[in-house]
Design an enzyme around this catalytic site. Structure first.
Site, PDB file in Angstrom:
ATOM      1  N   ASP A  51       0.844   1.588   3.642  1.00  0.00           N
ATOM      2  CA  ASP A  51       0.252   1.081   2.404  1.00  0.00           C
ATOM      3  C   ASP A  51      -0.039  -0.413   2.530  1.00  0.00           C
ATOM      4  OD1 ASP A  51      -0.314   1.134  -0.598  1.00  0.00           O
ATOM      5  OD2 ASP A  51       1.377  -0.255  -0.517  1.00  0.00           O
ATOM      6  N   GLU A 123      -1.257   7.240   4.546  1.00  0.00           N
ATOM      7  CA  GLU A 123      -0.606   5.940   4.678  1.00  0.00           C
ATOM      8  C   GLU A 123       0.476   5.971   5.752  1.00  0.00           C
ATOM      9  OE1 GLU A 123      -1.137   3.956   0.272  1.00  0.00           O
ATOM     10  OE2 GLU A 123       0.647   5.167   0.644  1.00  0.00           O
TER      11      GLU A 123
END
Length: 230
Positions: A51, A123
């Site tokens: 992320d 992610e």
């Protein structure tokens, strides 16, 4: 994992040195919990890292691409690009959904098709790629997979559901729209919010997301769908 390795090499020219990182990235918490005696690692920590590097690379790209855009405009576009629904779409585009390891219960409940799980998977893969190959390899992968969609203006066409809902309701009169957090669950790096949208004192709809903003958008989207049926 051999098929996944072949996919990555043939489609994206990526070859992991540390195969354990790749396997961890594709292991959901539900699978790890069902195999606790084997001490299997799941992908939440890699998701946290992925992320962060995704936000950085997309921010750098937007900063260079749109020199005249304001901070607010760039933030809004970035949020659209990295939102759960978008990342899940990229996971499907890369065929990652076929390789994630899920617990039996999660598999039966349709977890393999759930945006939340697939967005987190994308992610986590970026986090694993960062650790194994470095940030330039992550950037190269995103230039292959994500940036072409940004260049085509795909994300600029995505609706702001909160604005759409506000315009629809205010066209019918002067109304007050409010968004309230109903619940907040999950660890700090993987929060899940549930938000209700209210018109005056009337509860209109609910939505979920990995941030309050995403949950509000989902609630507004559901409210618009509900109103279209009336």
């Amino acid at each position: 994992m051999k098929k996944l390795e072949a996919l990555l090499e043939n489609s994206f020219n990526i070859r992991f040195d540390d195969k354990r990182l790749l396997e961890t990235a594709f292991t959901h918490t539900s699978y790890a919990n069902e195999h606790r005696l084997l001490n299997i690692s799941h992908n939440e920590r890699l998701e946290f890292l992925g992320d962060a590097v995704l936000q950085l690379i997309i921010s750098e790209y937007l900063f260079a691409k749109y020199p005249k855009q304001t901070e607010g405009d760039m933030s809004k576009l970035r949020s659209t690009i990295v939102r759960e629904e978008s990342l899940a779409g990229f996971s499907r585009y890369c065929s990652f959904d076929a390789y994630i390891k899920l617990g039996r219960g999660e598999e039966k409940s349709g977890g393999r098709h759930r945006d939340t799980i697939l967005g987190d998977l994308f992610e986590a893969f970026l986090g694993a790629l960062l650790l194994d190959k470095g940030i330039e390899e992550v950037r190269r992968f995103l230039n292959q997979v994500m940036i072409p969609q940004v260049e085509q203006g795909t994300f600029e066409k995505v609706k702001d559901y909160k604005t759409c809902l506000q315009e629809l309701l205010q066209a019918k009169g002067d109304v007050v729209i409010d968004y309230q957090v109903i619940s907040e669950t999950g660890p700090a790096h993987a929060k899940q919010f549930e938000v209700a949208v209210l018109v005056g004192e009337d509860h209109l709809s609910k939505g979920t997301g990995r941030s309050k903003k995403l949950a509000e958008q989902d609630a507004a989207k559901n409210a618009l769908a509900q109103l279209s049926e009336v």
